[in-house]
Design a protein around this motif. Structure first.
Motif, PDB file in Angstrom:
ATOM      1  N   MET A  82      41.587 -28.424  48.378  1.00 19.52           N
ATOM      2  CA  MET A  82      41.870 -29.754  47.594  1.00 19.52           C
ATOM      3  C   MET A  82      42.843 -30.502  48.394  1.00 19.52           C
ATOM      4  SD  MET A  82      43.622 -29.790  43.825  1.00 19.52           S
ATOM      5  CE  MET A  82      42.496 -28.478  43.003  1.00 19.52           C
ATOM      6  N   ARG A  83      42.283 -31.963  48.135  1.00 14.12           N
ATOM      7  CA  ARG A  83      43.242 -32.796  48.829  1.00 14.12           C
ATOM      8  C   ARG A  83      44.400 -32.998  47.526  1.00 14.12           C
ATOM      9  NH1 ARG A  83      39.727 -36.575  49.638  1.00 14.12           N
ATOM     10  NH2 ARG A  83      39.797 -36.431  51.963  1.00 14.12           N
ATOM     11  N   VAL A  84      45.822 -33.057  48.253  1.00  7.12           N
ATOM     12  CA  VAL A  84      46.873 -33.192  47.351  1.00  7.12           C
ATOM     13  C   VAL A  84      47.999 -34.219  47.709  1.00  7.12           C
ATOM     14  CG1 VAL A  84      48.911 -31.703  46.594  1.00  7.12           C
ATOM     15  CG2 VAL A  84      46.661 -30.577  46.881  1.00  7.12           C
ATOM     16  N   LEU A  85      48.538 -35.025  47.006  1.00  3.94           N
ATOM     17  CA  LEU A  85      49.678 -35.852  47.075  1.00  3.94           C
ATOM     18  C   LEU A  85      50.819 -34.926  46.881  1.00  3.94           C
ATOM     19  CD1 LEU A  85      50.768 -38.615  47.821  1.00  3.94           C
ATOM     20  CD2 LEU A  85      50.551 -39.147  45.456  1.00  3.94           C
ATOM     21  N   LEU A  86      51.742 -35.024  47.861  1.00  2.00           N
ATOM     22  CA  LEU A  86      52.984 -34.374  47.755  1.00  2.00           C
ATOM     23  C   LEU A  86      53.951 -35.581  47.744  1.00  2.00           C
ATOM     24  CD1 LEU A  86      55.530 -32.353  47.744  1.00  2.00           C
ATOM     25  CD2 LEU A  86      55.196 -31.909  50.079  1.00  2.00           C
ATOM     26  N   LYS A  87      54.874 -35.600  46.545  1.00  2.00           N
ATOM     27  CA  LYS A  87      55.860 -36.556  46.592  1.00  2.00           C
ATOM     28  C   LYS A  87      57.191 -35.655  46.436  1.00  2.00           C
ATOM     29  CE  LYS A  87      58.215 -39.795  43.255  1.00  2.00           C
ATOM     30  NZ  LYS A  87      58.432 -40.053  41.968  1.00  2.00           N
ATOM     31  N   ALA A  88      57.963 -36.175  47.650  1.00  2.00           N
ATOM     32  CA  ALA A  88      59.157 -35.569  47.984  1.00  2.00           C
ATOM     33  C   ALA A  88      60.292 -36.596  47.497  1.00  2.00           C
ATOM     34  CB  ALA A  88      59.217 -35.018  49.187  1.00  2.00           C
ATOM     35  N   SER A  89      61.170 -36.506  46.508  1.00  2.00           N
ATOM     36  CA  SER A  89      62.205 -37.350  46.365  1.00  2.00           C
ATOM     37  C   SER A  89      63.602 -36.630  46.760  1.00  2.00           C
ATOM     38  CB  SER A  89      62.331 -37.976  45.169  1.00  2.00           C
ATOM     39  OG  SER A  89      63.312 -38.668  44.865  1.00  2.00           O
ATOM     40  N   MET A  90      64.248 -37.123  47.861  1.00  2.00           N
ATOM     41  CA  MET A  90      65.234 -36.546  48.334  1.00  2.00           C
ATOM     42  C   MET A  90      66.561 -36.777  47.750  1.00  2.00           C
ATOM     43  SD  MET A  90      64.160 -37.033  52.426  1.00  2.00           S
ATOM     44  CE  MET A  90      62.567 -37.500  52.527  1.00  2.00           C
ATOM     45  N   ASP A  91      67.637 -35.737  47.722  1.00  2.00           N
ATOM     46  CA  ASP A  91      68.814 -36.218  46.963  1.00  2.00           C
ATOM     47  C   ASP A  91      69.662 -36.967  48.304  1.00  2.00           C
ATOM     48  OD1 ASP A  91      71.406 -35.250  45.434  1.00  2.00           O
ATOM     49  OD2 ASP A  91      71.901 -34.556  47.437  1.00  2.00           O
ATOM     50  N   THR A  92      70.352 -37.869  47.665  1.00  2.00           N
ATOM     51  CA  THR A  92      70.890 -38.948  48.780  1.00  2.00           C
ATOM     52  C   THR A  92      71.835 -38.214  49.697  1.00  2.00           C
ATOM     53  OG1 THR A  92      70.455 -40.764  47.335  1.00  2.00           O
ATOM     54  CG2 THR A  92      72.034 -41.091  49.043  1.00  2.00           C
ATOM     55  N   GLU A  93      72.804 -37.513  49.032  1.00  2.00           N
ATOM     56  CA  GLU A  93      74.103 -36.681  49.779  1.00  2.00           C
ATOM     57  C   GLU A  93      73.366 -35.878  50.587  1.00  2.00           C
ATOM     58  OE1 GLU A  93      77.016 -37.523  50.142  1.00  2.00           O
ATOM     59  OE2 GLU A  93      76.530 -39.300  48.797  1.00  2.00           O
ATOM     60  N   LYS A  94      72.343 -35.056  50.114  1.00  2.91           N
ATOM     61  CA  LYS A  94      71.901 -33.840  51.051  1.00  2.91           C
ATOM     62  C   LYS A  94      71.076 -34.600  52.123  1.00  2.91           C
ATOM     63  CE  LYS A  94      71.601 -29.641  50.311  1.00  2.91           C
ATOM     64  NZ  LYS A  94      72.257 -28.701  50.952  1.00  2.91           N
ATOM     65  N   ALA A  95      70.391 -35.672  51.890  1.00  6.57           N
ATOM     66  CA  ALA A  95      69.536 -36.357  53.129  1.00  6.57           C
ATOM     67  C   ALA A  95      70.525 -37.189  53.981  1.00  6.57           C
ATOM     68  CB  ALA A  95      68.761 -37.466  52.303  1.00  6.57           C
ATOM     69  N   ASN A  96      71.663 -37.787  53.391  1.00  8.09           N
ATOM     70  CA  ASN A  96      72.792 -38.330  54.339  1.00  8.09           C
ATOM     71  C   ASN A  96      73.329 -37.298  55.141  1.00  8.09           C
ATOM     72  OD1 ASN A  96      72.538 -40.774  53.219  1.00  8.09           O
ATOM     73  ND2 ASN A  96      74.352 -40.455  51.897  1.00  8.09           N
TER      74      ASN A  96
END
Length: 97
Positions: free
Chosen positions: A1-15
Motif C-alpha cells: 500500500m502506498r503511504v504518506l509518512l509525515k514526520a514533524s521533528m521536535d526543534t530542540e532534538k533536530a537542532n
C-alpha cells in the motif's frame, strides 16, 4: 500500500542532531530502509518536517520505521494511505459499475 509518512521533528532534538552531525545520517538510513517513491523536506507549523511517500508492504514494519524517528527526533508521525492518479481513476471507475 502506498503511504504518506509525515514526520514533524521536535526543534530542540533536530537542532541537537544537526549540531552533532546525526540528522543527515538518520534521514539517509530512513530513506535506505523504506526506499521512498518521493521525499520532501520543509516546515510544518514552524517545525522541520519530512513528507515521504513509500510502499508499505508489511504493516509490521511500522515500529521499525517509526522508532528511530521517535527516539532521535521526538518526532510526531502520521501515516496516511494515498493514491496516485492511476489508483484514483481505477477507484472512480469502480463507482460507475
Amino acid at each position: 500500500m502506498r503511504v504518506l509518512l509525515k514526520a514533524s521533528m521536535d526543534t530542540e532534538k533536530a537542532n541537537e542532531a544537526i549540531r552533532n552531525g546525526t540528522l543527515g545520517k538518520l534521514m539517509q538510513e530512513t530513506m535506505e530502509q523504506i526506499k521512498p517513491e518521493a521525499a520532501y523536506f520543509t516546515t510544518d507549523h514552524g517545525r522541520r518536517a519530512a513528507f515521504i511517500v513509500f510502499d508499505l508492504e508489511d504493516p509490521s514494519k511500522l515500529p521499525v520505521i517509526s522508532e528511530s524517528l521517535f527516539l532521535n527526533l521526538n518526532a510526531e508521525l502520521t501515516y496516511s494511505p494515498v493514491m496516485d492518479v492511476a489508483d484514483m481513476q481505477k477507484g472512480l471507475a469502480e463507482l460507475g459499475r
